[in-house]
Design an enzyme around this catalytic site. Structure first.
Site, mmCIF file in Angstrom:
data_model
loop_
_atom_site.group_PDB
_atom_site.id
_atom_site.type_symbol
_atom_site.label_atom_id
_atom_site.label_comp_id
_atom_site.label_asym_id
_atom_site.label_seq_id
_atom_site.Cartn_x
_atom_site.Cartn_y
_atom_site.Cartn_z
ATOM 1 N N CYS A 86 -16.966 29.412 -6.503
ATOM 2 C CA CYS A 86 -16.233 28.971 -7.686
ATOM 3 C C CYS A 86 -16.923 27.802 -8.401
ATOM 4 O O CYS A 86 -17.085 26.725 -7.816
ATOM 5 C CB CYS A 86 -14.819 28.571 -7.303
ATOM 6 S SG CYS A 86 -13.848 27.995 -8.722
ATOM 7 N N LYS B 228 -5.697 35.694 0.004
ATOM 8 C CA LYS B 228 -5.219 34.314 -0.096
ATOM 9 C C LYS B 228 -4.167 34.015 0.965
ATOM 10 O O LYS B 228 -3.201 34.764 1.102
ATOM 11 C CB LYS B 228 -4.642 34.068 -1.489
ATOM 12 C CG LYS B 228 -5.640 34.272 -2.609
ATOM 13 C CD LYS B 228 -4.978 34.239 -3.983
ATOM 14 C CE LYS B 228 -5.984 34.556 -5.076
ATOM 15 N NZ LYS B 228 -5.348 34.667 -6.414
ATOM 16 N N VAL C 274 -8.339 28.353 -7.267
ATOM 17 C CA VAL C 274 -8.977 27.123 -6.792
ATOM 18 C C VAL C 274 -9.720 26.496 -7.964
ATOM 19 O O VAL C 274 -10.047 27.191 -8.934
ATOM 20 C CB VAL C 274 -9.947 27.415 -5.624
ATOM 21 C CG1 VAL C 274 -9.191 27.872 -4.405
ATOM 22 C CG2 VAL C 274 -11.015 28.446 -6.005
ATOM 23 N N SER D 102 -9.235 22.303 -12.550
ATOM 24 C CA SER D 102 -10.400 21.479 -12.223
ATOM 25 C C SER D 102 -10.515 20.226 -13.082
ATOM 26 O O SER D 102 -10.839 19.143 -12.570
ATOM 27 C CB SER D 102 -11.681 22.309 -12.351
ATOM 28 O OG SER D 102 -11.849 22.784 -13.679
#
Length: 225
Positions: free
Chosen positions: A12, A39, A52, A70
């Protein structure tokens, strides 16, 4: 000091932003990589979007707070942790940096389409979209070595994972997206040498990314054949 736990996935790019920010500030944290195709229930309970990164912050009272998205995580790290400042102090310049961080996210959207395209037409459309966005970034860059000159910022943390894709892509085919962007090429090179960026992924990252392309029957692999 609050204890920090970063829920991650090895590929990611959004996770990498947070990891880079934490490394730049010298903040200790625990990283837990999960399988997004399977998950865990505990993860779904703390991640409203099922994505995520998630930063779990444990305060002195033992209470846990899960932060998601993020850029939100990076902003929290910047506001609460000691170490190098990763945002400009001037409000207008800081807002400008935040705008370019969002632009980096838009590039990641096109990159997803590029790496998962299974036919030539879709691939070329996304290649052109990526090239056009990179041209806009090229026009915004100064003398370097980083986005804002000598000082490393969160914009650099956003773009480093973008450039990392091309370490593998360049081995497969010439996408010609950096041909007319000398400042971008220099920026990419400077970021690649940064310890916080080099350590933001595991050693098996290239192999995992290649396996991802194989799993999506990526047109890019046909060009490498």
């Amino acid at each position: 000091m609050a204890a920090l736990k970063l829920i991650s996935h090895k590929l990611c790019p959004y996770v990498q932003r947070a990891v880079i920010a934490l490394h730049e500030k010298g903040v200790p944290f625990e990283r837990i990589d999960i399988d997004l195709a399977n998950k865990p229930d505990w993860f779904l309970k703390i991640s409203p979007l099922g994505k995520v990164p998630v930063l779990v912050v444990t305060g002195d009272d033992g209470k846990e707070v899960a932060l998601f998205e993020s850029n939100v995580i990076c902003e929290y790290i910047e506001e609460t942790q000691a170490g190098a400042k990763l945002h400009p102090q001037d409000p207008l310049t800081r807002a400008e940096h935040r705008a370019w961080m969002e632009f980096g996210s838009a590039i990641l959207g096109d990159l997803w389409g590029l790496e998962t395209a299974t036919d030539a037409a879709a691939f070329e459309s996304k290649r052109q979209a990526v090239a056009a966005k990179f041209a806009r970034v090229e026009a915004a860059l100064g003398a370097g070595p980083f986005f804002a000159g000598e000082k490393f910022s969160l914009v650099d943390a956003v773009f480093a994972p973008i450039f990392r894709y091309f370490d593998l892509f360049d081995q497969l085919t010439d996408l010609a997206v950096f041909t007319h962007t000398p400042k971008l090429r220099a920026w990419r090179s400077a970021l690649a040498q940064r310890p916080s960026i080099r350590s933001a992924v595991s050693p098996d990252y290239p192999a995992l990314l290649h396996a991802f392309l194989v799993g999506h029957r990526a047109h890019m692999l046909k060009l490498a054949a």
